[in-house]
Design an enzyme around this catalytic site. Structure first.
Site, PDB file in Angstrom:
ATOM      1  CB  VAL A 133      -7.678   1.451  -0.367  1.00  0.00           C
ATOM      2  CG1 VAL A 133      -8.013   0.717  -1.653  1.00  0.00           C
ATOM      3  CG2 VAL A 133      -8.919   1.624   0.507  1.00  0.00           C
ATOM      4  N   PRO A 134      -4.542  -0.488  -0.249  1.00  0.00           N
ATOM      5  CG  PRO A 134      -3.789  -2.627   0.327  1.00  0.00           C
ATOM      6  CD  PRO A 134      -4.967  -1.710   0.440  1.00  0.00           C
ATOM      7  CB  CYS A 135      -3.622   1.239  -5.143  1.00  0.00           C
ATOM      8  SG  CYS A 135      -3.200   2.891  -4.618  1.00  0.00           S
ATOM      9  CG  HIS A 136       1.387   0.450  -1.374  1.00  0.00           C
ATOM     10  ND1 HIS A 136       0.284   0.748  -0.585  1.00  0.00           N
ATOM     11  CD2 HIS A 136       2.111  -0.468  -0.685  1.00  0.00           C
ATOM     12  CE1 HIS A 136       0.360   0.049   0.527  1.00  0.00           C
ATOM     13  NE2 HIS A 136       1.456  -0.700   0.499  1.00  0.00           N
ATOM     14  NE  ARG A 137       0.175  -4.141   1.046  1.00  0.00           N
ATOM     15  CZ  ARG A 137      -0.655  -4.124   2.064  1.00  0.00           C
ATOM     16  NH1 ARG A 137      -1.858  -4.664   1.954  1.00  0.00           N
ATOM     17  NH2 ARG A 137      -0.294  -3.590   3.212  1.00  0.00           N
TER      18      ARG A 137
END
Length: 168
Positions: A133-137
């Protein structure tokens, strides 16, 4: 019961935890102890069972994805434990392609709630499933990377690695 496995990866120590519905946590830290403390805090109402990574149904797949990011994450079941709003944010995050970023404001608009920028940021901060779940993006409106549950340096490393993937 929450099963979990730990090991080293390119981003430090990796923990993958799962329930009977799928992966419920992917954590990154500098030490295994930090991962265990976080897991215990996040799942205080669950019994935890440490499983050797070789016997884990998910660890090797997540580990391979971290070591060699591709344009699409592995197709694994995810147990998104959160409010309906948080799950909407997390599902929208999973639509952001590697090598791309969006602002918190744009993400709020994407989920149909443009005034919920702060709530979107809080949902990103509550995300327990690193990278899948790519919250780093998600970045700040001024272009700065902003904070990251697993450390700003890891966020910058992830974004840099994704920017160099073959499909980007």
């Amino acid at each position: 019961m929450i099963g979990y496995s730990m090991g080293s990866c390119a981003l430090g120590q990796l923990l993958v935890a799962w329930s009977d519905r799928g992966i419920c946590a992917v954590g990154l830290a500098d030490t295994p102890d930090q991962l265990i403390l976080s897991l215990q805090a996040n799942f205080a109402d669950h019994s935890l069972q440490n499983i050797d990574p070789v016997d884990s149904p998910y660890f090797s797949t997540v580990h391979r994805f971290i070591e060699a990011p591709s344009s699409s994450p592995p197709d694994l079941p995810l147990d998104l434990m959160g409010t309906e709003f948080q799950r909407r944010v997390w599902r929208a995050l999973m639509e952001i392609q590697p090598g791309h970023v969006v602002t918190y404001s744009a993400l709020a608009q994407k989920i149909g709630n443009p005034s919920a920028v702060r709530a979107v940021a809080n949902a990103c901060g509550a995300n327990r499933i690193a990278i899948l779940v790519p919250c780093h993006r998600v970045v700040r409106s001024d272009g700065a990377t902003g904070g990251y549950r697993w450390g700003s340096a890891r966020k910058q490393t992830l974004l840099a690695r994704e920017a160099t993937t073959p499909d980007h």
